[in-house]
Scaffold this active site. Structure first.
Site, mmCIF file in Angstrom:
data_model
loop_
_atom_site.group_PDB
_atom_site.id
_atom_site.type_symbol
_atom_site.label_atom_id
_atom_site.label_comp_id
_atom_site.label_asym_id
_atom_site.label_seq_id
_atom_site.Cartn_x
_atom_site.Cartn_y
_atom_site.Cartn_z
ATOM 1 N N ARG A 59 0.983 -1.006 0.040
ATOM 2 C CA ARG A 59 0.006 -0.106 0.043
ATOM 3 C C ARG A 59 0.876 1.263 0.070
ATOM 4 O O ARG A 59 0.378 2.161 -0.786
ATOM 5 C CB ARG A 59 -0.926 -0.089 1.046
ATOM 6 C CG ARG A 59 -2.059 -1.100 0.959
ATOM 7 C CD ARG A 59 -2.959 -1.249 2.374
ATOM 8 N NE ARG A 59 -3.607 0.080 2.718
ATOM 9 C CZ ARG A 59 -4.151 0.166 3.893
ATOM 10 N NH1 ARG A 59 -3.995 -0.525 4.804
ATOM 11 N NH2 ARG A 59 -4.927 1.483 4.029
ATOM 12 N N ASP A 96 -3.514 7.662 4.061
ATOM 13 C CA ASP A 96 -2.986 8.034 2.869
ATOM 14 C C ASP A 96 -2.536 9.633 2.852
ATOM 15 O O ASP A 96 -2.866 10.050 4.050
ATOM 16 C CB ASP A 96 -3.698 7.892 1.476
ATOM 17 C CG ASP A 96 -4.866 8.550 1.533
ATOM 18 O OD1 ASP A 96 -6.202 8.011 1.355
ATOM 19 O OD2 ASP A 96 -5.221 9.906 1.862
ATOM 20 N N HIS A 111 -6.257 7.193 12.589
ATOM 21 C CA HIS A 111 -5.670 5.762 12.354
ATOM 22 C C HIS A 111 -4.476 5.843 11.997
ATOM 23 O O HIS A 111 -3.712 4.627 11.578
ATOM 24 C CB HIS A 111 -6.730 4.904 11.516
ATOM 25 C CG HIS A 111 -8.040 4.901 12.049
ATOM 26 N ND1 HIS A 111 -9.052 4.538 11.027
ATOM 27 C CD2 HIS A 111 -8.515 5.138 12.998
ATOM 28 C CE1 HIS A 111 -10.308 4.342 11.724
ATOM 29 N NE2 HIS A 111 -9.867 4.777 13.155
ATOM 30 N N SER A 180 -18.120 4.011 5.601
ATOM 31 C CA SER A 180 -19.271 3.100 5.736
ATOM 32 C C SER A 180 -19.760 3.245 6.972
ATOM 33 O O SER A 180 -20.805 2.549 7.202
ATOM 34 C CB SER A 180 -18.696 1.711 5.410
ATOM 35 O OG SER A 180 -17.880 1.404 6.122
HETATM 36 C C1 BV8 Z 1 -10.541 0.951 19.293
HETATM 37 C C2 BV8 Z 1 -5.818 0.263 9.969
HETATM 38 C C3 BV8 Z 1 -10.445 0.794 21.797
HETATM 39 C C4 BV8 Z 1 -5.161 1.406 8.937
HETATM 40 C C5 BV8 Z 1 -8.128 0.559 10.510
HETATM 41 C C6 BV8 Z 1 -13.563 -6.287 19.272
HETATM 42 C C7 BV8 Z 1 -12.123 -6.377 19.671
HETATM 43 C C8 BV8 Z 1 -11.502 -5.266 19.285
HETATM 44 C C9 BV8 Z 1 -12.069 -4.099 19.067
HETATM 45 C C10 BV8 Z 1 -13.344 -4.093 18.796
HETATM 46 C C11 BV8 Z 1 -14.136 -5.493 18.798
HETATM 47 N N1 BV8 Z 1 -15.147 -4.969 18.527
HETATM 48 C C12 BV8 Z 1 -15.553 -3.650 17.825
HETATM 49 C C13 BV8 Z 1 -14.110 -3.163 18.038
HETATM 50 C C14 BV8 Z 1 -13.954 -1.667 17.993
HETATM 51 C C15 BV8 Z 1 -13.101 -1.649 16.637
HETATM 52 C C16 BV8 Z 1 -14.198 -1.823 15.412
HETATM 53 O O1 BV8 Z 1 -14.923 -0.830 15.236
HETATM 54 N N2 BV8 Z 1 -14.274 -2.914 14.840
HETATM 55 C C17 BV8 Z 1 -15.283 -2.980 13.625
HETATM 56 C C18 BV8 Z 1 -14.863 -3.655 12.575
HETATM 57 C C19 BV8 Z 1 -16.582 -3.501 14.214
HETATM 58 N N3 BV8 Z 1 -12.314 -0.765 16.530
HETATM 59 C C20 BV8 Z 1 -10.956 -0.378 16.915
HETATM 60 O O2 BV8 Z 1 -10.453 -1.541 17.419
HETATM 61 C C21 BV8 Z 1 -10.295 0.755 17.215
HETATM 62 N N4 BV8 Z 1 -9.821 1.031 18.278
HETATM 63 O O3 BV8 Z 1 -11.766 0.578 19.521
HETATM 64 O O4 BV8 Z 1 -9.889 0.933 20.708
HETATM 65 C C22 BV8 Z 1 -9.609 0.715 22.571
HETATM 66 C C23 BV8 Z 1 -10.111 1.388 23.981
HETATM 67 C C24 BV8 Z 1 -9.401 1.281 24.975
HETATM 68 C C25 BV8 Z 1 -7.857 0.672 24.967
HETATM 69 C C26 BV8 Z 1 -7.406 0.458 23.745
HETATM 70 C C27 BV8 Z 1 -8.172 0.564 22.578
HETATM 71 C C28 BV8 Z 1 -9.223 1.073 15.921
HETATM 72 C C29 BV8 Z 1 -10.044 1.320 14.668
HETATM 73 C C30 BV8 Z 1 -8.990 1.587 13.525
HETATM 74 C C31 BV8 Z 1 -8.615 0.345 12.860
HETATM 75 N N5 BV8 Z 1 -7.647 0.497 11.920
HETATM 76 N N6 BV8 Z 1 -7.234 0.794 9.704
HETATM 77 C C32 BV8 Z 1 -5.321 0.933 7.591
HETATM 78 O O5 BV8 Z 1 -4.895 -0.358 7.315
HETATM 79 O O6 BV8 Z 1 -5.482 1.574 6.763
HETATM 80 S S1 BV8 Z 1 -9.945 0.864 10.228
HETATM 81 C C33 BV8 Z 1 -10.007 0.832 8.424
HETATM 82 O O7 BV8 Z 1 -11.563 1.129 8.489
HETATM 83 C C34 BV8 Z 1 -9.335 2.018 7.840
HETATM 84 O O8 BV8 Z 1 -8.816 2.909 8.605
HETATM 85 C C35 BV8 Z 1 -10.421 2.560 7.291
HETATM 86 O O9 BV8 Z 1 -10.560 4.105 7.023
HETATM 87 C C36 BV8 Z 1 -11.534 2.408 8.395
HETATM 88 C C37 BV8 Z 1 -13.074 2.607 8.076
HETATM 89 O O10 BV8 Z 1 -13.541 2.034 6.915
HETATM 90 P P1 BV8 Z 1 -14.040 3.268 5.883
HETATM 91 O O11 BV8 Z 1 -13.042 4.292 5.717
HETATM 92 O O12 BV8 Z 1 -15.342 3.514 6.225
HETATM 93 O O13 BV8 Z 1 -13.827 2.495 4.180
HETATM 94 P P2 BV8 Z 1 -15.035 1.450 3.891
HETATM 95 O O14 BV8 Z 1 -14.359 0.690 2.968
HETATM 96 O O15 BV8 Z 1 -15.638 0.704 5.064
HETATM 97 O O16 BV8 Z 1 -16.249 2.450 3.360
HETATM 98 C C38 BV8 Z 1 -15.921 3.113 2.325
HETATM 99 C C39 BV8 Z 1 -17.219 3.812 1.900
HETATM 100 O O17 BV8 Z 1 -16.853 4.981 1.037
HETATM 101 C C40 BV8 Z 1 -18.294 3.175 1.451
HETATM 102 O O18 BV8 Z 1 -19.615 3.668 2.320
HETATM 103 C C41 BV8 Z 1 -18.359 3.328 0.232
HETATM 104 O O19 BV8 Z 1 -19.836 3.442 -0.450
HETATM 105 C C42 BV8 Z 1 -17.999 4.999 0.025
HETATM 106 N N7 BV8 Z 1 -17.338 5.180 -1.359
HETATM 107 C C43 BV8 Z 1 -16.800 4.150 -2.263
HETATM 108 N N8 BV8 Z 1 -16.477 5.037 -3.146
HETATM 109 C C44 BV8 Z 1 -16.775 6.230 -3.092
HETATM 110 C C45 BV8 Z 1 -17.439 6.501 -1.902
HETATM 111 N N9 BV8 Z 1 -17.982 7.685 -1.547
HETATM 112 C C46 BV8 Z 1 -17.745 8.646 -2.312
HETATM 113 N N10 BV8 Z 1 -17.180 8.704 -3.482
HETATM 114 C C47 BV8 Z 1 -16.898 7.448 -3.922
HETATM 115 N N11 BV8 Z 1 -16.117 7.525 -5.282
#
Ligand code: BV8
Length: 237
Positions: A59, A96, A111, A180
């Site tokens: 990436r 990015d 992130h 999303s």
């Molecule tokens: C935390 C790394 C708390 C970088 C990322 C069980 C165990 C542990 C944690 C959890 C758990 N259950 C839930 C959690 C919390 C967890 C979480 O939310 N999990 C989800 C999956 C359920 N979150 C975490 O773990 C976070 N930390 O909670 O810590 C804590 C508390 C105390 C002490 C310690 C910790 C950390 C979250 C960050 C994880 N890292 N990425 C990398 O590799 O890039 S997340 C990853 O998803 C990216 O960062 C990305 O940005 C992010 C979100 O995704 P989106 O950006 O929304 O991208 P996606 O593809 O999903 O959607 C794109 C959208 O764009 C779509 O809607 C599409 O329609 C639209 N689109 C497409 N094309 C276009 C468009 N829109 C306009 N124009 C276009 N052309």
């Protein structure tokens, strides 16, 4: 005449899609090719550092492609920051550097950043544009085996949450773009502010949190973001 509101903008991978960078959850997204549990958690890094380094090295190299440049949506947000007559903060989930290259300055990478690295031995972090592997030496402590991408993985605390919470507490307008609404805490910001701020979603299609937004515009970011910014500036400046 009401005062212009403080603005917080949250962006996700969708804003960089038309610059040629893959999103995560679209059909052609990153998680369609590799499981996030295998490349974006501390456990994965401990279990198989080579696979995690491979994922981020690819990436990071992709970001250096000449065809990958900021698009009209990134540029519109940089223009909004410059011309907005009240406070403005851009919080991105993206790793990015397209917002910086478009001219954004009041920017938080909650992130982390693809073009930075951190040593788990001495905690020094620095810009990093080339590949990295388990044998890479830390330029600060000279130890090997401790270099990692400066990225927030699942289960890790996102960066600058205090600064983000302060801005959310003060904002009168919250705009989510190209996300999303699957990943927390970012996906929870709209619920946090919707009682006291206008909330707007600009996305290709309704997100998981669509029902929580007061207003929504759907379509490609390069079309709907410049249009929304032009309308906002026309209304308030
Ligand atoms: C935390 C790394 C708390 C970088 C990322 C069980 C165990 C542990 C944690 C959890 C758990 N259950 C839930 C959690 C919390 C967890 C979480 O939310 N999990 C989800 C999956 C359920 N979150 C975490 O773990 C976070 N930390 O909670 O810590 C804590 C508390 C105390 C002490 C310690 C910790 C950390 C979250 C960050 C994880 N890292 N990425 C990398 O590799 O890039 S997340 C990853 O998803 C990216 O960062 C990305 O940005 C992010 C979100 O995704 P989106 O950006 O929304 O991208 P996606 O593809 O999903 O959607 C794109 C959208 O764009 C779509 O809607 C599409 O329609 C639209 N689109 C497409 N094309 C276009 C468009 N829109 C306009 N124009 C276009 N052309």
């Amino acid at each position: 005449m009401a005062l212009p509101p403080d603005i917080v903008v949250l962006t996700g991978a969708g804003i960089s899609r038309e610059s040629g960078l893959a999103t995560f959850r679209d059909a052609d997204g990153a998680w369609a090719r590799v499981r996030l549990e295998d490349v974006a958690t501390p456990e994965a890094f401990a279990r198989d550092p080579a696979q995690v380094h491979g994922f981020y090295n690819a990436r990071r190299a992709g970001l250096a492609e000449p065809s990958v440049v900021p698009n009209a949506a990134h540029l519109a947000l940089a223009d909004l920051e410059l011309r907005w007559p009240a406070a403005f903060l851009l919080v991105t989930q993206n790793v990015d550097d397209l917002h910086e290259r478009a001219g954004s300055r009041r920017l938080v990478h909650m992130h982390g950043e693809l073009l930075r690295a951190r040593c788990v031995r001495c905690d020094a972090d620095r810009p990093w544009t080339g590949p990295m592997d388990a044998g890479t030496q830390c330029p600060a402590c000279l130890l090997r085996g401790g270099m990692r991408p400066d990225i927030v993985w699942f289960g890790e605390m996102p960066y600058e949450m205090d600064r983000i919470s302060d801005a959310l507490a003060r904002c009168g307008l919250f705009v989510a773009i190209g996300t999303s609404g699957n990943v927390y805490p970012a996906a929870g910001f709209v619920a946090e502010v919707r009682g006291r701020a206008a909330t707007v979603e600009l996305n290709l299609e309704p997100s998981e949190g669509a029902a929580l937004f007061h207003e929504a515009h759907h379509g490609p970011a390069t079309r709907i973001v410049p249009a929304y910014v032009a309308d906002l500036l026309a209304r308030w400046t």
